[in-house]
Write a protein that holds these residues in place. Sequence first.
Motif, PDB file in Angstrom:
ATOM      1  N   UNK A  34       0.787  -1.233   0.000  1.00  0.00           N
ATOM      2  CA  UNK A  34       0.000   0.000   0.000  1.00  0.00           C
ATOM      3  C   UNK A  34       0.819   1.283   0.000  1.00  0.00           C
ATOM      4  N   UNK A  35       2.033   1.221   0.535  1.00  0.00           N
ATOM      5  CA  UNK A  35       2.824   2.434   0.708  1.00  0.00           C
ATOM      6  C   UNK A  35       3.997   2.471  -0.253  1.00  0.00           C
ATOM      7  N   UNK A  36       4.456   3.655  -0.540  1.00  0.00           N
ATOM      8  CA  UNK A  36       5.658   3.803  -1.336  1.00  0.00           C
ATOM      9  C   UNK A  36       6.881   3.392  -0.528  1.00  0.00           C
ATOM     10  N   UNK A  37       8.031   3.213  -1.201  1.00  0.00           N
ATOM     11  CA  UNK A  37       9.231   2.746  -0.507  1.00  0.00           C
ATOM     12  C   UNK A  37       9.636   3.612   0.698  1.00  0.00           C
ATOM     13  N   UNK A  38       9.558   4.915   0.572  1.00  0.00           N
ATOM     14  CA  UNK A  38       9.970   5.792   1.681  1.00  0.00           C
ATOM     15  C   UNK A  38       9.054   5.603   2.891  1.00  0.00           C
ATOM     16  N   UNK A  39       7.748   5.491   2.630  1.00  0.00           N
ATOM     17  CA  UNK A  39       6.808   5.298   3.732  1.00  0.00           C
ATOM     18  C   UNK A  39       6.915   3.890   4.321  1.00  0.00           C
ATOM     19  N   UNK A  40       7.188   2.920   3.472  1.00  0.00           N
ATOM     20  CA  UNK A  40       7.399   1.558   3.981  1.00  0.00           C
ATOM     21  C   UNK A  40       8.604   1.526   4.911  1.00  0.00           C
ATOM     22  N   UNK A  41       9.661   2.234   4.559  1.00  0.00           N
ATOM     23  CA  UNK A  41      10.857   2.266   5.398  1.00  0.00           C
ATOM     24  C   UNK A  41      10.548   2.834   6.784  1.00  0.00           C
ATOM     25  N   UNK A  42       9.625   3.777   6.857  1.00  0.00           N
ATOM     26  CA  UNK A  42       9.215   4.331   8.156  1.00  0.00           C
ATOM     27  C   UNK A  42       8.542   3.244   8.985  1.00  0.00           C
ATOM     28  N   UNK A  43       7.625   2.511   8.369  1.00  0.00           N
ATOM     29  CA  UNK A  43       6.934   1.427   9.077  1.00  0.00           C
ATOM     30  C   UNK A  43       7.935   0.360   9.505  1.00  0.00           C
ATOM     31  N   UNK A  44       8.846  -0.001   8.611  1.00  0.00           N
ATOM     32  CA  UNK A  44       9.852  -1.011   8.918  1.00  0.00           C
ATOM     33  C   UNK A  44      10.741  -0.556  10.083  1.00  0.00           C
ATOM     34  N   UNK A  45      11.141   0.705  10.072  1.00  0.00           N
ATOM     35  CA  UNK A  45      11.964   1.234  11.166  1.00  0.00           C
ATOM     36  C   UNK A  45      11.179   1.226  12.477  1.00  0.00           C
ATOM     37  N   UNK A  46       9.906   1.586  12.413  1.00  0.00           N
ATOM     38  CA  UNK A  46       9.062   1.570  13.617  1.00  0.00           C
ATOM     39  C   UNK A  46       8.969   0.153  14.184  1.00  0.00           C
ATOM     40  N   UNK A  47       8.790  -0.826  13.330  1.00  0.00           N
ATOM     41  CA  UNK A  47       8.711  -2.212  13.793  1.00  0.00           C
ATOM     42  C   UNK A  47      10.020  -2.648  14.453  1.00  0.00           C
ATOM     43  N   UNK A  48      11.146  -2.174  13.944  1.00  0.00           N
ATOM     44  CA  UNK A  48      12.434  -2.500  14.566  1.00  0.00           C
ATOM     45  C   UNK A  48      12.534  -1.882  15.957  1.00  0.00           C
ATOM     46  N   UNK A  49      12.055  -0.654  16.105  1.00  0.00           N
ATOM     47  CA  UNK A  49      12.056  -0.011  17.419  1.00  0.00           C
ATOM     48  C   UNK A  49      11.142  -0.780  18.370  1.00  0.00           C
ATOM     49  N   UNK A 126      10.088   5.158  27.982  1.00  0.00           N
ATOM     50  CA  UNK A 126      10.374   4.581  26.662  1.00  0.00           C
ATOM     51  C   UNK A 126       9.090   4.167  25.948  1.00  0.00           C
ATOM     52  N   UNK A 127       8.170   3.541  26.679  1.00  0.00           N
ATOM     53  CA  UNK A 127       6.923   3.093  26.068  1.00  0.00           C
ATOM     54  C   UNK A 127       6.040   4.273  25.670  1.00  0.00           C
ATOM     55  N   UNK A 128       6.092   5.350  26.426  1.00  0.00           N
ATOM     56  CA  UNK A 128       5.335   6.557  26.052  1.00  0.00           C
ATOM     57  C   UNK A 128       5.879   7.122  24.745  1.00  0.00           C
ATOM     58  N   UNK A 129       7.194   7.205  24.628  1.00  0.00           N
ATOM     59  CA  UNK A 129       7.808   7.701  23.385  1.00  0.00           C
ATOM     60  C   UNK A 129       7.480   6.774  22.220  1.00  0.00           C
ATOM     61  N   UNK A 130       7.491   5.485  22.473  1.00  0.00           N
ATOM     62  CA  UNK A 130       7.151   4.514  21.435  1.00  0.00           C
ATOM     63  C   UNK A 130       5.701   4.689  20.990  1.00  0.00           C
ATOM     64  N   UNK A 131       4.799   4.914  21.933  1.00  0.00           N
ATOM     65  CA  UNK A 131       3.385   5.143  21.594  1.00  0.00           C
ATOM     66  C   UNK A 131       3.232   6.386  20.736  1.00  0.00           C
ATOM     67  N   UNK A 132       4.017   7.422  21.018  1.00  0.00           N
ATOM     68  CA  UNK A 132       3.961   8.635  20.193  1.00  0.00           C
ATOM     69  C   UNK A 132       4.377   8.327  18.758  1.00  0.00           C
ATOM     70  N   UNK A 133       5.432   7.515  18.595  1.00  0.00           N
ATOM     71  CA  UNK A 133       5.867   7.129  17.245  1.00  0.00           C
ATOM     72  C   UNK A 133       4.783   6.326  16.523  1.00  0.00           C
ATOM     73  N   UNK A 134       4.176   5.386  17.243  1.00  0.00           N
ATOM     74  CA  UNK A 134       3.126   4.573  16.646  1.00  0.00           C
ATOM     75  C   UNK A 134       1.974   5.464  16.187  1.00  0.00           C
ATOM     76  N   UNK A 135       1.600   6.427  17.009  1.00  0.00           N
ATOM     77  CA  UNK A 135       0.508   7.334  16.638  1.00  0.00           C
ATOM     78  C   UNK A 135       0.851   8.155  15.399  1.00  0.00           C
ATOM     79  N   UNK A 136       2.107   8.565  15.275  1.00  0.00           N
ATOM     80  CA  UNK A 136       2.506   9.296  14.065  1.00  0.00           C
ATOM     81  C   UNK A 136       2.386   8.403  12.835  1.00  0.00           C
TER      82      UNK A 136
END
Length: 150
Positions: A34-49, A126-136
Amino acid sequence: MLLGINIEAGMELYNSFGGVSLKENSIKVLARAKLGPAHYEIIDALLKVINSHQKTRDKIDHWYWGISDQIADGLVLVDPKDILIRDARVMDKFLRSQQPTAEDHRMPLDRIYVYRVKDLQADARDFIELAKLVNKCQGLCVSKGKLAAL
């Protein structure tokens, strides 16, 4: 949201997946489709975090919690797998007509995790910061889903 279907149905489908890796792989497959490569990389990076915090999350969620008179500023945690192993050893003694000792019931100190208040506070931050990233990233999925529907 990446499926572009009813959110409740999507969550029900996601929650029906048994393991963490299956859930993560489904997100990656959908994001790649569904997403372009740049946006996919954001999701992939989020999953790594998210994965980098998985062990801590699992301890908090799944381990047995207790207190100790010797630890005034924290809690003790024990992995349920260690409890099952200990209990199986005790049961094995019963089955062999041996009397388990108090030591057999005691959890080895190297299998007990001490979780101090400062550790819990740091993990909470850490989990609060992670939740902020997920929301973005949720916003990214919503905006991309709307664009795909146009």
